[in-house]
Write a protein that holds these residues in place. Structure first.
Motif, PDB file in Angstrom:
ATOM      1  N   VAL A 271       0.843  -1.192   0.000  1.00 47.59           N
ATOM      2  CA  VAL A 271       0.000   0.000   0.000  1.00 47.59           C
ATOM      3  C   VAL A 271       0.882   1.248   0.000  1.00 47.59           C
ATOM      4  N   PHE A 272       0.664   2.120  -0.981  1.00 54.05           N
ATOM      5  CA  PHE A 272       1.343   3.424  -1.019  1.00 54.05           C
ATOM      6  C   PHE A 272       0.341   4.481  -0.549  1.00 54.05           C
ATOM      7  N   PRO A 273       0.458   4.960   0.695  1.00 54.14           N
ATOM      8  CA  PRO A 273      -0.458   6.006   1.171  1.00 54.14           C
ATOM      9  C   PRO A 273      -0.105   7.351   0.550  1.00 54.14           C
ATOM     10  N   PRO A 274      -1.001   8.347   0.659  1.00 51.89           N
ATOM     11  CA  PRO A 274      -0.679   9.686   0.146  1.00 51.89           C
ATOM     12  C   PRO A 274       0.487  10.297   0.904  1.00 51.89           C
ATOM     13  N   ILE A 275       1.187  11.207   0.265  1.00 49.26           N
ATOM     14  CA  ILE A 275       2.292  11.924   0.897  1.00 49.26           C
ATOM     15  C   ILE A 275       1.755  12.789   2.026  1.00 49.26           C
ATOM     16  N   PHE A 276       2.418  12.719   3.184  1.00 46.78           N
ATOM     17  CA  PHE A 276       2.001  13.544   4.321  1.00 46.78           C
ATOM     18  C   PHE A 276       2.247  15.023   4.037  1.00 46.78           C
ATOM     19  N   GLY A 277       3.412  15.334   3.510  1.00 42.98           N
ATOM     20  CA  GLY A 277       3.768  16.710   3.202  1.00 42.98           C
ATOM     21  C   GLY A 277       5.132  16.761   2.556  1.00 42.98           C
ATOM     22  N   GLN A 278       5.446  17.888   1.911  1.00 42.71           N
ATOM     23  CA  GLN A 278       6.724  18.039   1.223  1.00 42.71           C
ATOM     24  C   GLN A 278       7.357  19.380   1.554  1.00 42.71           C
ATOM     25  N   VAL A 279       8.687  19.400   1.537  1.00 45.53           N
ATOM     26  CA  VAL A 279       9.468  20.621   1.714  1.00 45.53           C
ATOM     27  C   VAL A 279      10.589  20.604   0.685  1.00 45.53           C
ATOM     28  N   ALA A 280      11.262  21.723   0.529  1.00 48.17           N
ATOM     29  CA  ALA A 280      12.388  21.812  -0.406  1.00 48.17           C
ATOM     30  C   ALA A 280      13.615  22.350   0.318  1.00 48.17           C
ATOM     31  N   ILE A 281      14.773  21.762   0.012  1.00 45.66           N
ATOM     32  CA  ILE A 281      16.053  22.261   0.520  1.00 45.66           C
ATOM     33  C   ILE A 281      16.914  22.576  -0.705  1.00 45.66           C
TER      34      ILE A 281
END
Length: 630
Positions: A271-281
């Motif tokens: 199972v691939f759940p949705p991404i919780f959140g993303q950030v950029a560095i």
């Protein structure tokens, strides 16, 4: 013991069957197309050196063009990538996306793969049995659905659940019951296939037939991994209605950590759940990329350690963090952060963009590069690398100039060194305000100590309410943080970027040119607190006629917060009467409330206009008005 086995014999879930089966010909009786695929070694880098070089080059050149190499599985930027590109001026890859770039679409058996000693035989597995001496046996046996094999002249032998390292001893004992002086050799033959399912936010969801030697991580790779909206950090393996394990692919990609990996069994579901959140560095880091947050407690330091820490060329004391706040205008707020041990404990918020600033002490100051930001109504907003001595006009030119919607008068300019000074000045201002309130409260208490009767009690109660209101306002004002805005004093009628002062740039500077506003805000002691449609040539008096003033309104203390951050009032330096002042798009008119002038304390409350002018000098007037209005 030399052993061979089948690793993958998988169905292509995208193949279409003649009967319309969603799983294609392999499940409907057809024959899927396969090709030999060497899985090769694990990819341990989230972003290639070529990708990193491309990102640095695009940031350095101020280019908004995408890198030539696709940065996600589909070759198309995700929505967050588009957002980051809009903010920084270049495409930024997703960390770990290249791990799936060469994932096969069809599969064939891979031969000569050793069978682990702890592999457990099950129905469908083949064993090759050879015996000599007292008996001559050369036989291939397949374990049936009951978990047993049958050898002529020997009989049945249960093998289901027997480990590969134990099978030879079990079969030798069974043959020894019928024959004496027998030498036995047992090796695995063709290994059984199992059916697993891939669901959720997967790149290629469906049913897959895989080797029973497959583990969760090899299956994730072989089935294409998550989609652009699927998680790489919380991949679940479900078996019999329960979660067997959760895999964080970042740990495997960055460190080769496979402690969460397990061997697959028949009927397992990935199972691939949705991404919780993303950030950029981005900036001066080895792996500039978009990173997925595992949960809401992920810290800046945890992701920085994942990419190998900060390089020696980065400045741990200077970084900029752009954070989304839907309650503010603009929604994207930029702040300076330190990346020392304490600063790295800061928790991420979804949508953050962290820009790490580089240092190079070997380069003379005049030849060093600096990173600055320009956003709003310019053709190519983003982060640009400039040279010392270059100015705001150079930055505007590099960003492609303004768009037709640019509102030059409301241009805002932010500087880190100014922010530090404003923070210190704001702390002193709040201390003065608190001291003033305490002084007025002490004076009122002393003056009221000798009063008697109902009138004195009412007056004391009124003063206490006013005191509590002032203390509440100060508490709300403490929540504000100066951003380092510098008022540019641009002519309200300016329609060209040449009216923007040509200031020399410093590291971390930000220039923002907003779009033209269609409204004027009216706050305070008015009948209607709202946004009124902007009308050319209309004055403060015209807008107050539309909103209406209350009888408690202090008409002598009216002031206006201009779109450029300055504050105008009757005793200001622009006009002698605020009522006749022309209002520009985006301006805010504030009408303070007239309080009981018999109390000494009311002088402090009527001083809101003076405080607002001071807050305007700190770049906080607009935020302060919104806080006090709520």
């Amino acid at each position: 013991m030399v052993t061979t086995g089948l690793v993958f014999a998988q169905i292509d879930p995208s193949a279409a069957s003649g009967d319309g089966s969603m799983f294609g010909g392999a499940l409907g009786g057809g024959r899927p197309t396969t090709q030999t695929q060497n899985l090769g070694p694990a990819i341990l880098g989230g972003t290639s050196a070529l990708d990193r070089a491309a990102i640095r080059e695009t940031i350095a050149n101020g280019s908004s063009q995408q890198a030539e190499k696709p940065t996600d599985i589909n070759g198309e930027p995700s929505e967050f990538q588009k957002y980051v590109q809009e903010k920084v001026g270049s495409i930024v890859p997703n960390f770990g996306a290249n791990f799936f770039e060469k994932a096969p679409t069809t599969f064939a058996p891979a031969l000569n793969i050793p069978v682990p000693a702890d592999y457990e035989f099950g129905p469908g597995d083949e064993v090759i049995i050879r015996a000599w001496g007292g008996a001559n046996i050369d036989y291939r046996a397949v374990i049936d659905r009951n978990g047993i094999i049958s050898i002529p002249a020997v009989g049945t032998i249960p093998l289901s659940g027997i480990k590969a390292s134990q099978a030879e001893g079990v079969i030798r004992n069974a043959i020894g019951k019928s024959f004496s002086n027998v030498q036995v050799s047992v090796t695995p033959g063709q290994i059984r296939a199992i059916r697993v399912y891939v669901v959720g936010q997967a790149q290629k969801p469906g049913a897959y037939t895989v080797s029973s030697l497959s583990t969760l991580i090899t299956a994730i790779f072989a089935t294409g991994g998550p989609s652009t909206t699927g998680s790489m950090r919380n991949v679940e393996l479900k078996r019999g209605g329960r979660t067997v394990t959760k895999v964080d692919l970042y740990s495997f990609i960055a460190k080769g950590d496979k402690k969460e990996d397990v061997q697959l069994q028949e009927g397992d579901t990935i199972v691939f759940p949705p991404i919780f959140g993303q950030v950029a560095i981005i900036g001066a880091v080895e792996t500039p990329a978009i990173y997925e947050l595992k949960n809401d407690s992920e810290t800046i330091g945890s992701l920085i350690s994942l990419i190998g820490g900060l390089p020696v060329t980065s400045d741990p004391q200077t970084a900029t963090l752009q954070r989304l706040d839907p309650t503010s205008k603009p929604a994207a707020i930029q702040q300076s952060v330190s990346l020392d041990q304490s600063g790295q404990k800061m928790a991420w918020m979804r949508g953050d963009i962290l820009t790490v600033i580089g240092i190079s002490t070997a380069v003379p100051m005049a030849k060093r590069n600096i990173l600055v930001r320009i956003d709003g109504e310019v053709n190519k907003p983003g982060i640009y690398q400039m040279k010392y001595g270059q100015t705001t006009q150079d930055l505007i030119e590099k960003a492609g100039g303004p768009t037709p919607q640019a509102y030059i008068f409301a241009t805002s300019f932010y500087r880190n060194s100014t922010r530090v000074q404003q923070v210190d000045a704001y702390k002193r201002l709040l201390l003065r305000m608190e001291a003033s309130v305490k002084s007025q409260a002490a004076t009122l208490s002393q003056n009221m100590s000798g009063g008697v009767g109902t009138e004195a009690a009412i007056l004391a109660q009124r003063n206490q309410a006013a005191l509590a209101a002032a203390q509440g306002q100060i508490a709300r004002l403490k929540q504000l943080k100066p951003e380092g805005r510098i008022a540019l004093n641009i002519n309200p009628n300016a329609d060209s970027v040449e009216a923007i002062p040509d200031l020399p740039l410093e590291p971390g500077d930000r220039l923002s040119i907003p779009a033209m506003s269609d409204f004027v805000q009216v706050y305070g002691s008015v009948n209607i607190e709202s946004s009124l449609l902007y009308k050319p040539s209309a004055t403060v008096s015209d807008y107050l006629k539309l909103s209406g003033t209350q009888k408690e309104a202090d008409m002598d203390a009216i002031f206006m917060l201009r779109a450029d951050g300055t504050v105008l009032s009757d005793d200001g330096s622009y006009f002698s009467s605020i009522m006749g002042q022309k209002v520009n798009p985006g301006d805010t008119i504030v009408v303070p409330e007239k309080l009981d002038r018999e109390t000494k304390y009311s002088a402090f409350m009527r001083g809101l206009k003076d405080w607002s002018m001071i807050l305007g000098q700190l770049g906080l007037a607009a935020a302060a008005i919104h806080v006090l209005a709520n």
